[in-house]
Enzyme design. Structure first.
Site, PDB file in Angstrom:
ATOM      1  CB  CYS A  96       5.649 -64.366   6.120  1.00  0.00           C
ATOM      2  SG  CYS A  96       5.176 -65.940   6.842  1.00  0.00           S
ATOM      3  CG  HIS A 185       0.537 -64.059   4.803  1.00  0.00           C
ATOM      4  ND1 HIS A 185       1.861 -63.969   4.414  1.00  0.00           N
ATOM      5  CD2 HIS A 185      -0.048 -62.901   4.393  1.00  0.00           C
ATOM      6  CE1 HIS A 185       2.054 -62.817   3.806  1.00  0.00           C
ATOM      7  NE2 HIS A 185       0.924 -62.150   3.786  1.00  0.00           N
TER       8      HIS A 185
END
Length: 308
Positions: A96, A185
């Site tokens: 990510c 994230h």
């Protein structure tokens, strides 16, 4: 084969994406190796209009947060991905950070990218977000650069995660997980096509936040959204980081061709001045494998290690 050679082979041949340290110095080195030498990652410590005073123009923001699944979250994404924004879904679990940087780089039209990134952007231009994400996941070029900062333990853990996933024995990550790092994230914020976008690789489509009024004041449109993300965390919980991707400027005249090598020299000098370059070099070095190899060499010469 020595431990050092074995460690390098393990990094190069590992087929997955491993967890790496979320450190601006490491991201800067990844950008340099990938072919974006005129881009620098800096950490922001305030979220107000003072960020408009950054010496280099900000081309994108990255918000690093602890991911939480919210079943009541309102679906704000666009019905289809607009042609004015380049957006890829996240296919690989641990990519990510690199994905967020690619989502920003491919929306910055003023950047001069390296050959590999230029070809990848051109090839994925007409693809859907899931297929773009699949292309990034299968990019050996990007994966090797990303994994060059992975530790041996993280590579081995990644292998175990794959085995657990195949056996369906691994529980989904949550805020009470024993390994909270797996639940982090990255969200990207970029101006593109006259609009400001939130690019979340875990969502099917990008989220349009508003109009881009130009002159790099798009940040004023993105800031309320970032503040909303921060407000989801309880007071005193420092579980987020805000990074900015800035474009290094070169001293060239308007009628002079853009000199990528000159910008690369400026970027290398900047990294060395702020300590990023040495840190990234040390972070990539396999110290454990080096020490094991060194001890074996000493043992082969009859020198005992650890004894006075």
């Amino acid at each position: 084969m020595s431990d050092l050679d074995d460690y390098q082979q393990l990094r190069q041949k590992h087929p997955g994406w491993c967890t790496i340290e979320s450190e601006p110095a490491i991201f800067n080195q990844i950008l340099r190796d990938a072919g974006a030498p005129n881009v620098r990652v800096v950490e922001l410590y305030s979220l107000d209009e003072s960020i408009l005073d950054e010496p280099d123009p900000i081309i994108g923001l990255i918000f690093l947060c602890r991911w939480r699944q919210d079943a009541k979250e309102i679906q704000e994404t666009e019905p289809d991905c607009s042609s004015s924004v380049w957006f890829a879904n996240q296919i690989s679990e641990n990519s990510c950070g690199s994905l967020a940087m690619i989502n920003i780089l491919f929306n910055a039209e003023s950047l001069v990218l390296g050959e590999e990134l230029t070809q990848l952007k051109s090839f994925t231009e007409c693809l859907t977000p899931p297929l773009r994400g699949l292309c990034l996941q299968n990019s050996e070029f990007l994966r090797k650069i990303h994994n060059s900062f992975a530790r041996r333990s993280e590579i081995l853990q990644n292998n175990l995660d794959v085995i657990d996933a195949c056996k369906n024995t691994k529980a989904p990550a949550n805020e009470n997980s024993a390994n909270p790092e797996s639940a982090y994230h990255f969200l990207a914020y970029v101006p593109s096509g006259g609009s400001v976008w939130e690019l979340d690789g875990l969502k099917r489509q990008p989220v349009r936040l508003g109009e881009d009024d130009g002159e790099h004041r798009w940040l004023l449109t993105a800031m309320p959204r970032v503040q909303l993300q921060i407000s989801k965390y309880s007071e005193g919980e420092l579980m987020f980081t805000l990074l900015a991707l800035t474009q290094a400027t070169a001293n060239t005249s308007t009628n002079q061709a853009f000199d990528a090598s000159a910008v690369r020299a400026v970027q290398v000098e900047t990294l060395e001045d702020n300590g990023s370059f040495p840190y990234a070099t040390r972070a990539r070095h396999p110290y454990v494998a080096f020490m094991r190899h060194y001890i074996r060499v000493l043992a082969g010469k009859g020198i005992q290690v650890g004894h006075s």
